[in-house]
Design an enzyme around this catalytic site. Structure first.
Site, PDB file in Angstrom:
ATOM      1  N   SER A   8       0.821  -1.213   0.000  1.00  0.00           N
ATOM      2  CA  SER A   8       0.000   0.000   0.000  1.00  0.00           C
ATOM      3  C   SER A   8       0.851   1.258   0.000  1.00  0.00           C
ATOM      4  CB  SER A   8      -0.942   0.009   1.208  1.00  0.00           C
ATOM      5  OG  SER A   8      -0.216  -0.080   2.428  1.00  0.00           O
ATOM      6  N   TYR A  48       1.870   9.251   1.315  1.00  0.00           N
ATOM      7  CA  TYR A  48       2.587   9.341   0.040  1.00  0.00           C
ATOM      8  C   TYR A  48       2.044  10.445  -0.864  1.00  0.00           C
ATOM      9  CZ  TYR A  48       4.264   4.814   1.586  1.00  0.00           C
ATOM     10  OH  TYR A  48       4.828   3.808   2.326  1.00  0.00           O
ATOM     11  N   GLY A 135       9.028   0.513 -16.351  1.00  0.00           N
ATOM     12  CA  GLY A 135       9.299   1.543 -17.342  1.00  0.00           C
ATOM     13  C   GLY A 135       9.301   2.917 -16.706  1.00  0.00           C
ATOM     14  N   LYS A 190      19.648   1.698 -14.008  1.00  0.00           N
ATOM     15  CA  LYS A 190      19.370   3.131 -14.137  1.00  0.00           C
ATOM     16  C   LYS A 190      19.248   3.796 -12.765  1.00  0.00           C
ATOM     17  CE  LYS A 190      14.986   2.804 -12.835  1.00  0.00           C
ATOM     18  NZ  LYS A 190      14.212   3.575 -11.856  1.00  0.00           N
ATOM     19  N   GLU A 280      16.818   2.050  -3.971  1.00  0.00           N
ATOM     20  CA  GLU A 280      17.254   0.787  -4.562  1.00  0.00           C
ATOM     21  C   GLU A 280      18.662   0.878  -5.167  1.00  0.00           C
ATOM     22  OE1 GLU A 280      15.940  -2.016  -4.222  1.00  0.00           O
ATOM     23  OE2 GLU A 280      13.767  -1.816  -3.966  1.00  0.00           O
TER      24      GLU A 280
END
Length: 331
Positions: A8, A48, A135, A190, A280
């Site tokens: 969530s 968020y 993406g 990336k 990450e």
């Protein structure tokens, strides 16, 4: 088809709303009561998206048993949690299910791509296929229905099309793809480039520098991806240059923002001491460093990011060292 979105957080909420907007059978699972209650009672996820009202029909739950009858389970959790959540839901699934992954990175100890982790942890009796929905996308824009395009990448073309049709609408367009290796490596690496882009911006470098970083970073992504079987063409698409551009140029990117702080302070010390968000690219930088060294893959930008994050090298010095490397042809 019944879809359960696990997680969530920002991306899970945004994608669950996409399905609700499409009038699909969807429920959002979360472990934070405050988030679940906020969605159900106030039609918000204020942690968020502070000022955004979400589709009032979207429902959330803290009962993991909702996956039992799911046809599609979407995993919107950090890469470090993919293994444990897959082991948990494998005990509950009752039929072959499409597992959709949206996380971008590697297993922290085995270096596996996310699709590999999922296949290892979900039994064959419960797994139709893995589809990576990845993406150039920020949840902050999808939640307010800004135009976005991403890929549904899978070795199973039929399931990729199922996911494409589930999520596509007037503001989210899904393409399908089959280069699992190239796509997953592209969207993972990336994040390292986004940290580098943030560092350079924090140091005060501007458009010329960022253009160089994105261009040369793309070459590193291609070099690394093709070494493991990825297709060069993939890196010219949404999971390559597309995701690289959006992550290297946006303040929505946690990786860019982390890099910006490091560059602004010209040291990684405060970031490592105080950061509480999932970035990450930090773990990915270490994995890419180890794997590229072991396989003789030239990754100069990733290597400098690793040196900053794990060896305490000064960011300004890294930028200078990249510029003073041995001169050579571009291709």
């Amino acid at each position: 088809m019944k879809t359960v979105v696990i997680g969530s957080g920002s991306w899970g909420t945004a994608l669950a709303q996409v399905l609700e907007d499409n009038q699909r059978d969807v429920i959002l699972y979360g472990i934070e009561k405050s988030e679940v209650d906020d969605i159900n009672l106030h039609h918000k996820n204020s942690k968020y998206f502070e000022d955004v009202s979400i589709n009032p029909s979207l429902k959330a739950t803290m009962d993991i048993n909702v996956v039992k009858e799911a046809d599609v389970v979407l995993l919107a959790v950090p890469t470090i949690a993919i293994e444990s959540i897959c082991q948990q839901i494998d005990l509950l699934l009752t039929k072959k299910t499409i597992i959709v992954n949206v996380s971008k990175g590697f297993h922290p100890t085995t270096n596996e791509r996310m699709s590999q982790v999922i296949r290892r942890c979900i039994s064959a009796d419960h797994l139709s296929s893995v589809v990576s929905l990845i993406g150039p996308s920020h949840a902050e824009e999808v939640i307010i229905r800004l135009l976005t395009t991403i890929d549904a990448v899978s070795l199973n073309e039929e399931d990729a099309i199922v996911v494409q049709q589930l999520f596509s609408n007037h503001y989210l367009r899904i393409y399908t793809g089959s280069d699992e290796v190239g796509s997953e490596l592209g969207v993972a690496i990336k994040n390292v480039m986004a940290i580098a882009s943030g560092i350079l911006s924090g140091l005060g470098y501007q458009d010329n520098t960022r253009a160089a970083l994105i261009t040369r970073g793309l070459q590193e992504m291609i070099r690394y991806g093709m070494a493991f079987g990825g297709q060069q063409q993939t890196f010219m698409g949404l999971t390559g240059i597309g995701d690289l551009i959006v992550t290297c140029t946006s303040v929505h990117s946690r990786n860019f923002s982390a890099g910006y702080q490091i560059g602004k302070e010209n040291t990684v010390e405060n970031f490592l001491k105080n950061n509480k968000k999932t970035v990450e690219g930090v773990r990915t930088a270490k994995i890419v460093h180890n794997v590229s060294k072991a396989n003789g893959i030239d990754m100069p930008i990733c290597e400098e990011v690793y040196q900053i994050l794990y060896e305490g090298k000064e960011p300004k010095t890294c930028a200078n060292d990249l510029m003073l490397r041995e001169l050579k042809r571009e291709f």
